[in-house]
Design a protein around this motif. Structure first.
Motif, PDB file in Angstrom:
ATOM      1  N   MET A   1       7.306  -1.237 -11.237  1.00 10.09           N
ATOM      2  CA  MET A   1       6.309  -1.485  -9.969  1.00 10.09           C
ATOM      3  C   MET A   1       4.999  -1.108 -10.442  1.00 10.09           C
ATOM      4  SD  MET A   1       6.699   0.469  -6.491  1.00 10.09           S
ATOM      5  CE  MET A   1       6.709  -0.579  -5.237  1.00 10.09           C
ATOM      6  N   LEU A   2       3.875  -1.839 -10.056  1.00 17.20           N
ATOM      7  CA  LEU A   2       2.541  -1.763 -10.329  1.00 17.20           C
ATOM      8  C   LEU A   2       1.998  -0.780  -9.429  1.00 17.20           C
ATOM      9  CD1 LEU A   2       1.326  -5.362 -11.330  1.00 17.20           C
ATOM     10  CD2 LEU A   2       1.990  -3.377 -12.975  1.00 17.20           C
ATOM     11  N   PHE A   3       1.010   0.164  -9.852  1.00 19.16           N
ATOM     12  CA  PHE A   3       0.219   1.038  -9.186  1.00 19.16           C
ATOM     13  C   PHE A   3      -1.170   0.846  -9.465  1.00 19.16           C
ATOM     14  CE2 PHE A   3       4.628   2.555  -8.462  1.00 19.16           C
ATOM     15  CZ  PHE A   3       4.519   3.286  -7.062  1.00 19.16           C
ATOM     16  N   TYR A   4      -1.846   1.058  -8.454  1.00 22.00           N
ATOM     17  CA  TYR A   4      -3.429   1.228  -8.446  1.00 22.00           C
ATOM     18  C   TYR A   4      -3.791   2.447  -8.632  1.00 22.00           C
ATOM     19  CZ  TYR A   4      -8.138   1.576  -6.705  1.00 22.00           C
ATOM     20  OH  TYR A   4      -9.668   1.488  -6.472  1.00 22.00           O
ATOM     21  N   VAL A   5      -4.217   3.125  -9.646  1.00 18.61           N
ATOM     22  CA  VAL A   5      -4.788   4.438  -9.692  1.00 18.61           C
ATOM     23  C   VAL A   5      -6.056   4.647 -10.108  1.00 18.61           C
ATOM     24  CG1 VAL A   5      -4.130   6.698 -11.007  1.00 18.61           C
ATOM     25  CG2 VAL A   5      -2.248   5.206 -10.763  1.00 18.61           C
ATOM     26  N   HIS A   6      -6.779   5.262  -9.077  1.00 19.93           N
ATOM     27  CA  HIS A   6      -8.320   5.419  -9.212  1.00 19.93           C
ATOM     28  C   HIS A   6      -8.661   7.092  -8.972  1.00 19.93           C
ATOM     29  CE1 HIS A   6     -12.675   4.135  -7.397  1.00 19.93           C
ATOM     30  NE2 HIS A   6     -12.568   4.883  -8.671  1.00 19.93           N
ATOM     31  N   ALA A   7      -9.278   7.516  -9.913  1.00 19.44           N
ATOM     32  CA  ALA A   7      -9.561   9.028 -10.008  1.00 19.44           C
ATOM     33  C   ALA A   7     -11.129   9.000  -9.774  1.00 19.44           C
ATOM     34  CB  ALA A   7      -9.081   9.846 -11.040  1.00 19.44           C
ATOM     35  N   LEU A  58       4.575   1.389 -13.523  1.00 19.78           N
ATOM     36  CA  LEU A  58       5.252   2.661 -13.519  1.00 19.78           C
ATOM     37  C   LEU A  58       6.734   2.641 -12.880  1.00 19.78           C
ATOM     38  CD1 LEU A  58       2.374   4.867 -13.226  1.00 19.78           C
ATOM     39  CD2 LEU A  58       3.742   4.831 -15.223  1.00 19.78           C
ATOM     40  N   ALA A  59       7.671   3.518 -12.648  1.00 21.02           N
ATOM     41  CA  ALA A  59       9.001   3.641 -12.029  1.00 21.02           C
ATOM     42  C   ALA A  59       8.771   3.699 -10.526  1.00 21.02           C
ATOM     43  CB  ALA A  59       9.775   4.672 -12.587  1.00 21.02           C
ATOM     44  N   ASP A  60       7.942   4.520  -9.978  1.00 18.89           N
ATOM     45  CA  ASP A  60       7.814   4.799  -8.454  1.00 18.89           C
ATOM     46  C   ASP A  60       6.557   5.706  -8.200  1.00 18.89           C
ATOM     47  OD1 ASP A  60       8.427   7.496  -9.455  1.00 18.89           O
ATOM     48  OD2 ASP A  60      10.496   6.910  -8.821  1.00 18.89           O
ATOM     49  N   PHE A  82      -7.876  11.459  -6.229  1.00 19.63           N
ATOM     50  CA  PHE A  82      -7.260  10.208  -6.817  1.00 19.63           C
ATOM     51  C   PHE A  82      -6.677   9.511  -5.788  1.00 19.63           C
ATOM     52  CE2 PHE A  82      -3.694  13.090  -7.432  1.00 19.63           C
ATOM     53  CZ  PHE A  82      -2.539  12.118  -7.108  1.00 19.63           C
ATOM     54  N   THR A  83      -6.456   8.239  -6.144  1.00 16.35           N
ATOM     55  CA  THR A  83      -5.587   7.273  -5.155  1.00 16.35           C
ATOM     56  C   THR A  83      -4.539   6.896  -6.171  1.00 16.35           C
ATOM     57  OG1 THR A  83      -7.527   6.768  -3.862  1.00 16.35           O
ATOM     58  CG2 THR A  83      -5.850   5.254  -3.658  1.00 16.35           C
ATOM     59  N   ALA A  84      -3.279   6.812  -5.626  1.00 10.82           N
ATOM     60  CA  ALA A  84      -2.309   5.909  -6.229  1.00 10.82           C
ATOM     61  C   ALA A  84      -1.647   5.203  -5.144  1.00 10.82           C
ATOM     62  CB  ALA A  84      -1.290   7.138  -6.895  1.00 10.82           C
ATOM     63  N   ALA A  85      -1.515   3.760  -5.134  1.00  9.67           N
ATOM     64  CA  ALA A  85      -1.007   2.965  -4.384  1.00  9.67           C
ATOM     65  C   ALA A  85      -0.357   1.616  -4.981  1.00  9.67           C
ATOM     66  CB  ALA A  85      -2.017   2.270  -3.410  1.00  9.67           C
ATOM     67  N   PRO A  86       0.771   1.362  -4.370  1.00 15.85           N
ATOM     68  CA  PRO A  86       1.744   0.133  -4.926  1.00 15.85           C
ATOM     69  C   PRO A  86       0.822  -1.137  -5.061  1.00 15.85           C
ATOM     70  CG  PRO A  86       2.771   1.371  -3.606  1.00 15.85           C
ATOM     71  CD  PRO A  86       1.732   2.036  -3.478  1.00 15.85           C
ATOM     72  N   ALA A  87       0.853  -1.753  -5.858  1.00 14.23           N
ATOM     73  CA  ALA A  87      -0.077  -2.879  -6.065  1.00 14.23           C
ATOM     74  C   ALA A  87       0.728  -4.203  -6.273  1.00 14.23           C
ATOM     75  CB  ALA A  87      -1.221  -2.828  -6.978  1.00 14.23           C
ATOM     76  N   VAL A  88       0.216  -5.369  -5.818  1.00 13.16           N
ATOM     77  CA  VAL A  88       0.892  -6.675  -6.315  1.00 13.16           C
ATOM     78  C   VAL A  88      -0.334  -7.678  -6.880  1.00 13.16           C
ATOM     79  CG1 VAL A  88       2.075  -8.713  -5.494  1.00 13.16           C
ATOM     80  CG2 VAL A  88       2.724  -6.657  -4.281  1.00 13.16           C
ATOM     81  N   VAL A  89      -0.431  -7.831  -8.109  1.00  8.45           N
ATOM     82  CA  VAL A  89      -1.394  -8.566  -8.630  1.00  8.45           C
ATOM     83  C   VAL A  89      -1.463 -10.101  -8.150  1.00  8.45           C
ATOM     84  CG1 VAL A  89      -2.334  -9.490 -10.834  1.00  8.45           C
ATOM     85  CG2 VAL A  89      -1.549  -7.184 -10.675  1.00  8.45           C
TER      86      VAL A  89
END
Length: 188
Positions: A1-7, A58-60, A82-89
């Motif tokens: 699964m893709l995640f958007y991670v922004h710190a 990442l897995a989850d 930080f922000t961590a959110a599932p993402a769909v490209v």
């Protein structure tokens, strides 16, 4: 699964970022094959590091949160949040070298639009060529949108204008967009 991670950097940490740069790079090397997009956000003049953005497979959600909190800059206390959110490209084009980019983001409460709806709205007509990367943020079940992230080959005001109408439509009403300078990252 893709995640958007922004710190986001804490204020006044530029010198310390340099001190931990090799540790940061070594940590990111561990995820090299899973990083879809990465790079620092920058000050308005493009001279100072203000944060770090990753789209990573990442897995989850717990794995995404570990990715963020085990990162050396975070562990050294240089990031404020930080922000961590599932993402769909939805769109991923080759990033131009030596071109100014802006990262345009927005987040909103879950809205019952699926990633498929978002893709149809974005890709119903040929997207502007300056849009290099677009992902819709989704809830953990991926049945509602929660935001958007886009890398646009333009300066902030122009980049914001290229994403605004689509983001408003996706969010179901006007949504404030954050636009900040960004550059492609990774070891050269």
């Amino acid at each position: 699964m893709l995640f958007y991670v922004h710190a986001q950097d804490k204020p006044g940490v530029a010198d310390q970022l340099l001190e931990f740069a090799e540790a940061h790079w070594s940590y990111m090397d561990r995820f090299d094959g899973r990083l879809i997009l990465r790079g620092p956000t920058l000050s308005d003049d493009g001279e100072e590091h203000t944060g770090s953005v990753h789209i990573v497979d990442l897995a989850d959600r717990p794995a995404a949160e570990r990715f963020a909190t085990e990162e050396p800059y975070w562990r050294a206390g240089l990031y404020g949040e930080f922000t961590a959110a599932p993402a769909v490209v939805l769109l991923h084009r080759e990033l131009a070298a030596d071109a100014p980019y802006t990262l345009v983001t927005a987040q909103w409460p879950p809205h019952a639009r699926t990633p498929g709806d978002a893709g149809q709205r974005l890709l119903g007509a040929e997207p502007d060529g300056r849009l290099s990367f677009v992902a819709v943020l989704v809830d953990d079940d991926q049945d509602s949108t929660t935001g958007v992230v886009a890398a646009v080959r333009a300066l902030p005001d122009e980049a914001r204008s290229l994403v605004q109408a689509w983001a408003d439509q996706l969010a179901g009403g006007p949504v404030p967009l954050k636009a900040q300078r960004w550059q492609r990252g990774g070891r050269n």
